[in-house]
Design a protein around this motif. Sequence first.
Motif, PDB file in Angstrom:
ATOM      1  N   MET A  71       0.842  -1.197   0.000  1.00 42.02           N
ATOM      2  CA  MET A  71       0.000   0.000   0.000  1.00 42.02           C
ATOM      3  C   MET A  71       0.873   1.242   0.000  1.00 42.02           C
ATOM      4  SD  MET A  71      -1.299   0.380   3.908  1.00 42.02           S
ATOM      5  CE  MET A  71      -0.113   0.643   5.231  1.00 42.02           C
ATOM      6  N   GLY A  72       0.252   2.351  -0.287  1.00 39.77           N
ATOM      7  CA  GLY A  72       0.898   3.649  -0.211  1.00 39.77           C
ATOM      8  C   GLY A  72      -0.043   4.714  -0.729  1.00 39.77           C
ATOM      9  N   GLY A  73       0.210   5.932  -0.307  1.00 38.06           N
ATOM     10  CA  GLY A  73      -0.643   7.019  -0.756  1.00 38.06           C
ATOM     11  C   GLY A  73       0.136   8.311  -0.868  1.00 38.06           C
ATOM     12  N   TRP A  74      -0.513   9.317  -1.434  1.00 36.97           N
ATOM     13  CA  TRP A  74       0.058  10.659  -1.469  1.00 36.97           C
ATOM     14  C   TRP A  74      -1.050  11.652  -1.151  1.00 36.97           C
ATOM     15  CZ3 TRP A  74      -2.221  13.992  -4.833  1.00 36.97           C
ATOM     16  CH2 TRP A  74      -2.810  13.479  -5.993  1.00 36.97           C
ATOM     17  N   ARG A  75      -0.617  12.778  -0.603  1.00 38.73           N
ATOM     18  CA  ARG A  75      -1.538  13.863  -0.282  1.00 38.73           C
ATOM     19  C   ARG A  75      -0.854  15.181  -0.596  1.00 38.73           C
ATOM     20  NH1 ARG A  75      -1.294  13.449   6.376  1.00 38.73           N
ATOM     21  NH2 ARG A  75       0.931  13.895   6.549  1.00 38.73           N
ATOM     22  N   HIS A  76      -1.626  16.137  -1.118  1.00 37.63           N
ATOM     23  CA  HIS A  76      -1.065  17.462  -1.392  1.00 37.63           C
ATOM     24  C   HIS A  76      -0.639  18.110  -0.089  1.00 37.63           C
ATOM     25  CE1 HIS A  76      -1.506  17.922  -5.667  1.00 37.63           C
ATOM     26  NE2 HIS A  76      -2.741  17.477  -5.618  1.00 37.63           N
ATOM     27  N   ARG A  77       0.472  18.845  -0.140  1.00 35.29           N
ATOM     28  CA  ARG A  77       0.998  19.556   1.030  1.00 35.29           C
ATOM     29  C   ARG A  77       1.228  21.026   0.659  1.00 35.29           C
ATOM     30  NH1 ARG A  77       3.191  16.893   5.552  1.00 35.29           N
ATOM     31  NH2 ARG A  77       3.360  19.068   6.240  1.00 35.29           N
ATOM     32  N   PRO A  78       0.148  21.810   0.555  1.00 36.21           N
ATOM     33  CA  PRO A  78       0.333  23.221   0.208  1.00 36.21           C
ATOM     34  C   PRO A  78       1.183  23.982   1.218  1.00 36.21           C
ATOM     35  CG  PRO A  78      -1.969  22.762   0.775  1.00 36.21           C
ATOM     36  CD  PRO A  78      -1.249  21.450   0.732  1.00 36.21           C
ATOM     37  N   ASP A  79       1.247  23.491   2.453  1.00 40.78           N
ATOM     38  CA  ASP A  79       2.071  24.146   3.469  1.00 40.78           C
ATOM     39  C   ASP A  79       3.566  24.036   3.181  1.00 40.78           C
ATOM     40  OD1 ASP A  79       1.538  21.337   4.032  1.00 40.78           O
ATOM     41  OD2 ASP A  79       2.590  21.617   5.930  1.00 40.78           O
ATOM     42  N   LEU A  80       3.944  23.162   2.257  1.00 40.70           N
ATOM     43  CA  LEU A  80       5.362  22.985   1.923  1.00 40.70           C
ATOM     44  C   LEU A  80       5.760  23.692   0.631  1.00 40.70           C
ATOM     45  CD1 LEU A  80       5.835  19.200   2.807  1.00 40.70           C
ATOM     46  CD2 LEU A  80       6.313  21.208   4.228  1.00 40.70           C
ATOM     47  N   THR A  81       4.805  24.307  -0.048  1.00 45.82           N
ATOM     48  CA  THR A  81       5.069  24.953  -1.338  1.00 45.82           C
ATOM     49  C   THR A  81       6.217  25.952  -1.265  1.00 45.82           C
ATOM     50  OG1 THR A  81       2.821  24.597  -2.100  1.00 45.82           O
ATOM     51  CG2 THR A  81       4.023  26.390  -3.143  1.00 45.82           C
ATOM     52  N   GLU A  82       6.208  26.793  -0.250  1.00 47.39           N
ATOM     53  CA  GLU A  82       7.255  27.823  -0.136  1.00 47.39           C
ATOM     54  C   GLU A  82       8.640  27.207   0.025  1.00 47.39           C
ATOM     55  OE1 GLU A  82       8.259  31.393   2.916  1.00 47.39           O
ATOM     56  OE2 GLU A  82       6.157  31.235   2.276  1.00 47.39           O
ATOM     57  N   LEU A  83       8.720  26.090   0.765  1.00 48.62           N
ATOM     58  CA  LEU A  83      10.015  25.428   0.958  1.00 48.62           C
ATOM     59  C   LEU A  83      10.611  24.916  -0.351  1.00 48.62           C
ATOM     60  CD1 LEU A  83       9.406  23.278   4.166  1.00 48.62           C
ATOM     61  CD2 LEU A  83      10.882  25.279   3.947  1.00 48.62           C
ATOM     62  N   PHE A  84       9.755  24.694  -1.346  1.00 51.54           N
ATOM     63  CA  PHE A  84      10.209  24.125  -2.608  1.00 51.54           C
ATOM     64  C   PHE A  84      10.001  25.104  -3.768  1.00 51.54           C
ATOM     65  CE2 PHE A  84       9.755  20.576   0.213  1.00 51.54           C
ATOM     66  CZ  PHE A  84      10.889  19.832  -0.077  1.00 51.54           C
ATOM     67  N   GLY A  85      10.252  26.377  -3.494  1.00 52.95           N
ATOM     68  CA  GLY A  85      10.272  27.390  -4.541  1.00 52.95           C
ATOM     69  C   GLY A  85       8.961  27.604  -5.263  1.00 52.95           C
ATOM     70  N   GLY A  86       7.849  27.410  -4.582  1.00 56.51           N
ATOM     71  CA  GLY A  86       6.546  27.632  -5.192  1.00 56.51           C
ATOM     72  C   GLY A  86       5.983  26.425  -5.921  1.00 56.51           C
ATOM     73  N   ALA A  87       6.690  25.320  -5.908  1.00 61.51           N
ATOM     74  CA  ALA A  87       6.219  24.113  -6.598  1.00 61.51           C
ATOM     75  C   ALA A  87       5.045  23.488  -5.847  1.00 61.51           C
ATOM     76  CB  ALA A  87       7.353  23.096  -6.704  1.00 61.51           C
ATOM     77  N   LEU A  88       4.169  22.816  -6.571  1.00 59.69           N
ATOM     78  CA  LEU A  88       3.080  22.070  -5.965  1.00 59.69           C
ATOM     79  C   LEU A  88       3.669  20.781  -5.386  1.00 59.69           C
ATOM     80  CD1 LEU A  88       0.068  21.819  -5.379  1.00 59.69           C
ATOM     81  CD2 LEU A  88      -0.200  20.773  -7.614  1.00 59.69           C
ATOM     82  N   VAL A  89       3.537  20.612  -4.071  1.00 63.34           N
ATOM     83  CA  VAL A  89       4.183  19.514  -3.358  1.00 63.34           C
ATOM     84  C   VAL A  89       3.144  18.484  -2.910  1.00 63.34           C
ATOM     85  CG1 VAL A  89       5.598  18.903  -1.344  1.00 63.34           C
ATOM     86  CG2 VAL A  89       5.987  21.075  -2.540  1.00 63.34           C
ATOM     87  N   ALA A  90       3.477  17.224  -3.059  1.00 61.22           N
ATOM     88  CA  ALA A  90       2.675  16.126  -2.514  1.00 61.22           C
ATOM     89  C   ALA A  90       3.599  15.272  -1.653  1.00 61.22           C
ATOM     90  CB  ALA A  90       2.049  15.287  -3.627  1.00 61.22           C
ATOM     91  N   GLU A  91       3.026  14.677  -0.616  1.00 57.12           N
ATOM     92  CA  GLU A  91       3.794  13.850   0.315  1.00 57.12           C
ATOM     93  C   GLU A  91       3.348  12.398   0.218  1.00 57.12           C
ATOM     94  OE1 GLU A  91       4.686  13.511   5.123  1.00 57.12           O
ATOM     95  OE2 GLU A  91       2.907  14.579   4.428  1.00 57.12           O
ATOM     96  N   ILE A  92       4.308  11.508   0.136  1.00 52.37           N
ATOM     97  CA  ILE A  92       4.029  10.075   0.159  1.00 52.37           C
ATOM     98  C   ILE A  92       3.882   9.648   1.614  1.00 52.37           C
ATOM     99  CG2 ILE A  92       5.009   7.788  -0.279  1.00 52.37           C
ATOM    100  CD1 ILE A  92       6.247   8.962  -2.803  1.00 52.37           C
ATOM    101  N   LYS A  93       2.845   8.866   1.879  1.00 53.66           N
ATOM    102  CA  LYS A  93       2.582   8.369   3.238  1.00 53.66           C
ATOM    103  C   LYS A  93       2.206   6.899   3.177  1.00 53.66           C
ATOM    104  CE  LYS A  93       2.368  10.236   6.680  1.00 53.66           C
ATOM    105  NZ  LYS A  93       3.428  10.395   7.666  1.00 53.66           N
ATOM    106  N   ARG A  94       2.505   6.218   4.286  1.00 48.52           N
ATOM    107  CA  ARG A  94       2.068   4.843   4.547  1.00 48.52           C
ATOM    108  C   ARG A  94       2.474   3.843   3.469  1.00 48.52           C
ATOM    109  NH1 ARG A  94       1.851   6.828   8.981  1.00 48.52           N
ATOM    110  NH2 ARG A  94      -0.012   7.007  10.256  1.00 48.52           N
ATOM    111  N   MET A  95       3.672   4.049   2.900  1.00 42.79           N
ATOM    112  CA  MET A  95       4.221   3.032   1.989  1.00 42.79           C
ATOM    113  C   MET A  95       4.564   1.815   2.831  1.00 42.79           C
ATOM    114  SD  MET A  95       5.119   3.500  -1.411  1.00 42.79           S
ATOM    115  CE  MET A  95       6.597   2.532  -1.516  1.00 42.79           C
ATOM    116  N   TYR A  96       4.112   0.652   2.383  1.00 39.89           N
ATOM    117  CA  TYR A  96       4.377  -0.569   3.136  1.00 39.89           C
ATOM    118  C   TYR A  96       4.164  -1.772   2.244  1.00 39.89           C
ATOM    119  CZ  TYR A  96       3.826  -4.260   6.661  1.00 39.89           C
ATOM    120  OH  TYR A  96       3.956  -5.411   7.409  1.00 39.89           O
ATOM    121  N   VAL A  97       5.048  -2.747   2.397  1.00 35.33           N
ATOM    122  CA  VAL A  97       4.888  -4.049   1.755  1.00 35.33           C
ATOM    123  C   VAL A  97       4.944  -5.092   2.861  1.00 35.33           C
ATOM    124  CG1 VAL A  97       5.819  -5.716   0.106  1.00 35.33           C
ATOM    125  CG2 VAL A  97       5.925  -3.264  -0.404  1.00 35.33           C
ATOM    126  N   ALA A  98       3.911  -5.926   2.926  1.00 30.51           N
ATOM    127  CA  ALA A  98       3.837  -6.978   3.937  1.00 30.51           C
ATOM    128  C   ALA A  98       4.940  -8.011   3.678  1.00 30.51           C
ATOM    129  CB  ALA A  98       2.472  -7.647   3.902  1.00 30.51           C
TER     130      ALA A  98
END
Length: 176
Positions: A71-98
Amino acid sequence: MSPLKPPGPGRLAVSTVPFADPRVQRLVDEVQAHYVVIYGGPDRSPVDPTEFEPPRGLFALGTIDGQDVAMGGWRHRPDLTELFGGALVAEIKRMYVAPPGRRQGHARRILTFLEDTAREAGAEVLVLETGLMQPDAIALYEASGYEPTVRFGHYASSDLARYFAKRLTPAPQASS
Protein backbone atom coordinates in the motif's frame (compact mmCIF):
# COMPACT_ATOMS: atom_id res chain seq x y z
CA MET A 1 -4.97 8.25 -15.61
CA SER A 2 -3.91 5.51 -17.99
CA PRO A 3 -5.41 2.08 -17.35
CA LEU A 4 -3.15 -0.55 -15.87
CA LYS A 5 -2.59 -3.78 -17.73
CA PRO A 6 -4.14 -6.70 -15.89
CA PRO A 7 -1.40 -8.60 -14.10
CA GLY A 8 -0.73 -12.24 -14.75
CA PRO A 9 -1.00 -14.82 -11.97
CA GLY A 10 1.33 -13.95 -9.10
CA ARG A 11 1.78 -10.35 -10.28
CA LEU A 12 0.92 -7.24 -8.32
CA ALA A 13 -2.35 -5.52 -9.25
CA VAL A 14 -2.56 -1.91 -8.05
CA SER A 15 -5.89 -0.18 -7.51
CA THR A 16 -7.00 3.03 -5.87
CA VAL A 17 -9.07 2.63 -2.70
CA PRO A 18 -10.19 4.87 0.15
CA PHE A 19 -7.74 5.14 3.04
CA ALA A 20 -10.57 3.93 5.31
CA ASP A 21 -10.90 0.65 3.35
CA PRO A 22 -10.70 -2.24 5.85
CA ARG A 23 -7.96 -3.93 3.78
CA VAL A 24 -5.83 -0.78 4.00
CA GLN A 25 -6.52 -0.44 7.71
CA ARG A 26 -5.39 -4.04 8.29
CA LEU A 27 -2.08 -3.23 6.58
CA VAL A 28 -1.84 0.07 8.53
CA ASP A 29 -2.22 -1.93 11.76
CA GLU A 30 0.49 -4.31 10.54
CA VAL A 31 2.96 -1.53 9.73
CA GLN A 32 2.20 0.21 13.03
CA ALA A 33 3.03 -3.03 14.88
CA HIS A 34 6.29 -3.15 12.89
CA TYR A 35 7.10 0.42 13.99
CA VAL A 36 6.56 -0.59 17.61
CA VAL A 37 9.21 -3.31 17.14
CA ILE A 38 11.81 -1.14 15.39
CA TYR A 39 11.15 2.28 16.99
CA GLY A 40 9.48 1.42 20.28
CA GLY A 41 6.14 2.99 19.32
CA PRO A 42 3.71 3.54 16.44
CA ASP A 43 3.96 6.35 13.90
CA ARG A 44 2.06 9.25 15.45
CA SER A 45 2.12 11.51 12.38
CA PRO A 46 -1.34 13.04 11.96
CA VAL A 47 -3.20 11.42 9.08
CA ASP A 48 -6.65 12.57 7.97
CA PRO A 49 -8.24 9.91 5.72
CA THR A 50 -9.91 12.63 3.62
CA GLU A 51 -6.47 13.93 2.57
CA PHE A 52 -6.14 10.85 0.36
CA GLU A 53 -9.35 11.54 -1.57
CA PRO A 54 -8.97 12.82 -5.13
CA PRO A 55 -8.12 15.41 -6.21
CA ARG A 56 -6.16 16.27 -3.01
CA GLY A 57 -4.62 12.82 -2.76
CA LEU A 58 -4.91 9.15 -3.54
CA PHE A 59 -4.38 5.83 -1.82
CA ALA A 60 -3.29 2.62 -3.55
CA LEU A 61 -3.56 -1.02 -2.57
CA GLY A 62 -1.48 -3.74 -4.20
CA THR A 63 -2.80 -7.30 -4.35
CA ILE A 64 -1.46 -10.58 -5.65
CA ASP A 65 -4.00 -13.27 -6.44
CA GLY A 66 -6.46 -11.56 -4.07
CA GLN A 67 -3.99 -11.17 -1.18
CA ASP A 68 -3.35 -7.59 0.02
CA VAL A 69 0.42 -7.15 0.14
CA ALA A 70 1.32 -3.50 -0.48
CA MET A 71 0.00 0.00 0.00
CA GLY A 72 0.90 3.65 -0.21
CA GLY A 73 -0.64 7.02 -0.76
CA TRP A 74 0.06 10.66 -1.47
CA ARG A 75 -1.54 13.86 -0.28
CA HIS A 76 -1.07 17.46 -1.39
CA ARG A 77 1.00 19.56 1.03
CA PRO A 78 0.33 23.22 0.21
CA ASP A 79 2.07 24.15 3.47
CA LEU A 80 5.36 22.98 1.92
CA THR A 81 5.07 24.95 -1.34
CA GLU A 82 7.26 27.82 -0.14
CA LEU A 83 10.02 25.43 0.96
CA PHE A 84 10.21 24.12 -2.61
CA GLY A 85 10.27 27.39 -4.54
CA GLY A 86 6.55 27.63 -5.19
CA ALA A 87 6.22 24.11 -6.60
CA LEU A 88 3.08 22.07 -5.97
CA VAL A 89 4.18 19.51 -3.36
CA ALA A 90 2.67 16.13 -2.51
CA GLU A 91 3.79 13.85 0.32
CA ILE A 92 4.03 10.07 0.16
CA LYS A 93 2.58 8.37 3.24
CA ARG A 94 2.07 4.84 4.55
CA MET A 95 4.22 3.03 1.99
CA TYR A 96 4.38 -0.57 3.14
CA VAL A 97 4.89 -4.05 1.75
CA ALA A 98 3.84 -6.98 3.94
CA PRO A 99 6.54 -9.63 4.57
CA PRO A 100 5.18 -12.19 2.05
CA GLY A 101 5.47 -9.59 -0.73
CA ARG A 102 8.93 -8.22 0.02
CA ARG A 103 11.97 -8.40 -2.27
CA GLN A 104 9.82 -8.82 -5.38
CA GLY A 105 9.73 -5.25 -6.69
CA HIS A 106 6.29 -4.45 -5.26
CA ALA A 107 7.46 -1.37 -3.33
CA ARG A 108 8.96 0.04 -6.52
CA ARG A 109 5.71 -0.65 -8.40
CA ILE A 110 3.63 1.12 -5.73
CA LEU A 111 6.11 4.02 -5.66
CA THR A 112 5.98 4.37 -9.46
CA PHE A 113 2.17 4.30 -9.36
CA LEU A 114 2.17 7.03 -6.70
CA GLU A 115 4.63 9.16 -8.67
CA ASP A 116 2.64 8.80 -11.88
CA THR A 117 -0.72 9.62 -10.30
CA ALA A 118 0.69 12.55 -8.29
CA ARG A 119 2.28 13.93 -11.48
CA GLU A 120 -1.04 13.56 -13.33
CA ALA A 121 -2.71 15.49 -10.48
CA GLY A 122 -0.25 18.37 -10.94
CA ALA A 123 2.37 17.63 -8.28
CA GLU A 124 5.81 18.94 -9.19
CA VAL A 125 7.70 17.65 -6.14
CA LEU A 126 7.16 14.54 -4.04
CA VAL A 127 8.44 14.49 -0.47
CA LEU A 128 8.52 11.80 2.16
CA GLU A 129 9.75 10.99 5.61
CA THR A 130 11.14 7.63 6.63
CA GLY A 131 13.33 6.41 9.45
CA LEU A 132 16.90 5.39 10.05
CA MET A 133 15.70 1.93 11.15
CA GLN A 134 14.30 1.32 7.64
CA PRO A 135 17.41 0.95 5.48
CA ASP A 136 15.52 -0.91 2.73
CA ALA A 137 13.11 2.02 2.37
CA ILE A 138 15.98 4.51 2.27
CA ALA A 139 17.73 2.41 -0.40
CA LEU A 140 14.54 2.25 -2.49
CA TYR A 141 14.01 5.99 -2.36
CA GLU A 142 17.63 6.80 -3.17
CA ALA A 143 17.66 4.32 -6.06
CA SER A 144 14.44 5.94 -7.33
CA GLY A 145 15.97 9.41 -7.53
CA TYR A 146 14.96 10.86 -4.15
CA GLU A 147 17.49 13.13 -2.48
CA PRO A 148 17.83 14.26 1.13
CA THR A 149 15.80 17.40 1.79
CA VAL A 150 14.64 19.79 4.51
CA ARG A 151 12.93 18.42 7.59
CA PHE A 152 9.21 19.02 7.96
CA GLY A 153 6.24 17.71 9.87
CA HIS A 154 5.71 15.67 13.01
CA TYR A 155 9.18 14.09 13.33
CA ALA A 156 11.28 17.03 12.09
CA SER A 157 13.24 17.14 15.35
CA SER A 158 13.87 13.37 15.55
CA ASP A 159 17.41 12.14 14.95
CA LEU A 160 15.88 8.92 13.57
CA ALA A 161 13.87 10.66 10.82
CA ARG A 162 15.15 11.02 7.27
CA TYR A 163 13.56 13.28 4.66
CA PHE A 164 13.66 12.94 0.89
CA ALA A 165 12.32 14.84 -2.13
CA LYS A 166 12.11 14.22 -5.86
CA ARG A 167 11.27 16.69 -8.61
CA LEU A 168 8.78 15.10 -10.95
CA THR A 169 9.38 15.57 -14.64
CA PRO A 170 6.28 16.55 -16.60
CA ALA A 171 4.33 13.66 -18.06
CA PRO A 172 5.13 13.02 -21.73
CA GLN A 173 2.50 14.49 -24.05
CA ALA A 174 0.69 12.07 -26.34
CA SER A 175 1.58 12.63 -29.97
CA SER A 176 -1.23 13.26 -32.45
